[in-house]
Scaffold this motif. Structure first.
Motif, PDB file in Angstrom:
ATOM      1  N   GLN A 140       0.866  -1.166   0.053  1.00  0.00           N
ATOM      2  CA  GLN A 140      -0.149   0.121  -0.079  1.00  0.00           C
ATOM      3  C   GLN A 140       0.998   1.344   0.048  1.00  0.00           C
ATOM      4  O   GLN A 140       1.161   1.986   1.027  1.00  0.00           O
ATOM      5  N   LEU A 141       0.997   1.868  -1.256  1.00  0.00           N
ATOM      6  CA  LEU A 141       2.308   2.802  -1.293  1.00  0.00           C
ATOM      7  C   LEU A 141       1.563   4.146  -2.068  1.00  0.00           C
ATOM      8  O   LEU A 141       2.092   4.853  -2.290  1.00  0.00           O
ATOM      9  N   ASP A 142       0.152   3.860  -2.083  1.00  0.00           N
ATOM     10  CA  ASP A 142      -0.491   5.134  -2.627  1.00  0.00           C
ATOM     11  C   ASP A 142      -0.532   6.370  -2.108  1.00  0.00           C
ATOM     12  O   ASP A 142      -0.221   7.570  -2.318  1.00  0.00           O
ATOM     13  N   GLY A 143      -0.776   6.150  -0.738  1.00  0.00           N
ATOM     14  CA  GLY A 143      -0.956   7.506   0.321  1.00  0.00           C
ATOM     15  C   GLY A 143       0.360   7.859   1.064  1.00  0.00           C
ATOM     16  O   GLY A 143       1.054   7.010   1.395  1.00  0.00           O
ATOM     17  N   ARG A 190       9.245   5.642  -0.061  1.00  0.00           N
ATOM     18  CA  ARG A 190       7.708   5.139  -0.502  1.00  0.00           C
ATOM     19  C   ARG A 190       7.363   5.723  -1.982  1.00  0.00           C
ATOM     20  O   ARG A 190       6.893   4.943  -2.850  1.00  0.00           O
ATOM     21  N   HIS A 248       6.817   3.351  -5.177  1.00  0.00           N
ATOM     22  CA  HIS A 248       5.464   3.644  -5.834  1.00  0.00           C
ATOM     23  C   HIS A 248       5.580   3.818  -7.382  1.00  0.00           C
ATOM     24  O   HIS A 248       4.954   3.316  -8.155  1.00  0.00           O
ATOM     25  N   SER A 266       4.516   0.998 -10.201  1.00  0.00           N
ATOM     26  CA  SER A 266       3.796   1.512 -11.440  1.00  0.00           C
ATOM     27  C   SER A 266       4.488   1.159 -12.669  1.00  0.00           C
ATOM     28  O   SER A 266       3.394   0.879 -13.583  1.00  0.00           O
ATOM     29  N   ARG A 323       3.584  -2.489 -13.697  1.00  0.00           N
ATOM     30  CA  ARG A 323       2.270  -3.021 -13.627  1.00  0.00           C
ATOM     31  C   ARG A 323       1.943  -2.704 -15.318  1.00  0.00           C
ATOM     32  O   ARG A 323       2.631  -1.936 -15.974  1.00  0.00           O
TER      33      ARG A 323
END
Length: 319
Positions: A276-279, A303, A307, A311, A314
């Motif tokens: 969970q690296l979005d926030g 982080r 991220h 990205s 993906r």
């Protein structure tokens, strides 16, 4: 083709015996409490030494005066001198046992209970002939109650009113201190008449060449001094306790800020380990210009880098 989504990872935190906050509090408070206990022990030892020195000095002064002037063959003079001696501050009792068949003289600062204190002194000296520290419970009220019971058994309702009132007043007055321990520092010596004059012999010393006149025992109680020294000891302990409490509050406030940041960083690292690296990390590093602020900035950059890297990996991500 079926793609199976892996179950989210769960990080199990090991159980800790003591948290960082608790350790910091103990490190800041325990030395102060240890110092207070050490000071209390030192002051207690010093107090005992001072009390012993003062009591011995006072007993020696009174003994020197009585030994040089007391004439045990003159009853009137003995009564006057011993009454004046026990009226002095801190002198609790004086016991004079003349050599030969002369009567014994015992005077205390509580004349009405001379007989009780004398019996306690005799029991103490019989058990410890060279003893110097006498501790006895205050049983004067019990003795007066026993006298009341004996008077009622003997006289019944016809007991003299004045005696009954005197016993009742004594019981009411002494009940306040009943059971309390009374402490006396006892000094014993023998007085000899030698060709060179009167000589004092302390226990353990060789007897001088001369005729023994009387044995003298002096009891000293330093209640006021003990109270002052005890109050001083309590003030030291109170000061140490207050200092320890202030140190604990300051340490709690400081450690709370540090531990709060560490817990937030730990939570962010836990979330990053689960992907969970979005926030962003919910910590504002600008308010902490110290090593923790640098750590927060480094973890935030890590982080962001992770991220971006994920990205790109993906499908559809930028190369």
């Amino acid at each position: 083709m079926t793609i199976t989504t892996p179950a989210p990872l769960r990080v199990t935190r090991p159980e800790r015996r003591l948290s960082l906050r608790t350790k910091a509090l103990l490190i800041s408070v325990l030395p102060i409490l240890g110092l207070g206990v050490l000071l209390a022990a030192l002051l207690t030892a010093q107090r005992r030494a001072e009390v012993g020195t003062i009591s011995r000095s006072l007993s020696a002064s009174v003994a020197s005066v009585l030994a040089s002037t007391l004439d045990v063959t003159d009853l009137t003079q003995v009564n006057v001198q011993l009454r004046a001696a026990v009226a002095s501050p801190s002198v609790a009792f004086i016991d004079v046992q003349p050599a030969g068949e002369a009567p014994r003289y015992f005077f205390s600062d509580e004349p009405q209970t001379d007989w009780l204190l004398r019996a306690q002194l005799d029991a103490f000296l019989q058990a410890q002939p060279s003893g110097t520290h006498l501790e006895v419970p205050d049983t004067r009220a019990q003795a007066y109650r026993a006298a009341q019971a004996a008077l009622e058994d003997t006289w019944g309702v016809g007991a003299p009113q004045s005696v009954t009132e005197h016993l009742q007043e004594a019981v009411a007055r002494l009940s306040a201190t009943e059971g309390q321990t009374q402490v006396y520092e006892v000094t014993q010596l023998d007085v000899y008449d030698t060709p060179a004059g009167r000589v004092l012999r302390l226990p353990g010393e060789a007897a001088p060449a001369g005729q023994p006149l009387f044995h003298l025992a002096i009891g000293v109680t330093l209640g006021s001094l003990n109270t002052a020294l005890h109050r001083q000891l309590l003030l030291v302990l109170l000061a140490c306790a207050v200092t320890a409490m202030i140190a604990a509050l300051v340490a709690y406030w400081a450690v709370r800020r540090v531990v709060g940041v560490i817990l937030a960083i730990t939570e962010a690292a836990q979330q990053a380990s689960l992907g969970q690296l979005d926030g962003p990390i919910q910590i504002r590093p600008g308010g902490r210009p110290d090593e923790l602020g640098d750590l927060i900035s480094a973890i935030e950059r890590l982080r962001v880098s992770l991220h971006l890297a994920l990205s790109r990996l993906r499908p559809g991500g930028r190369p």
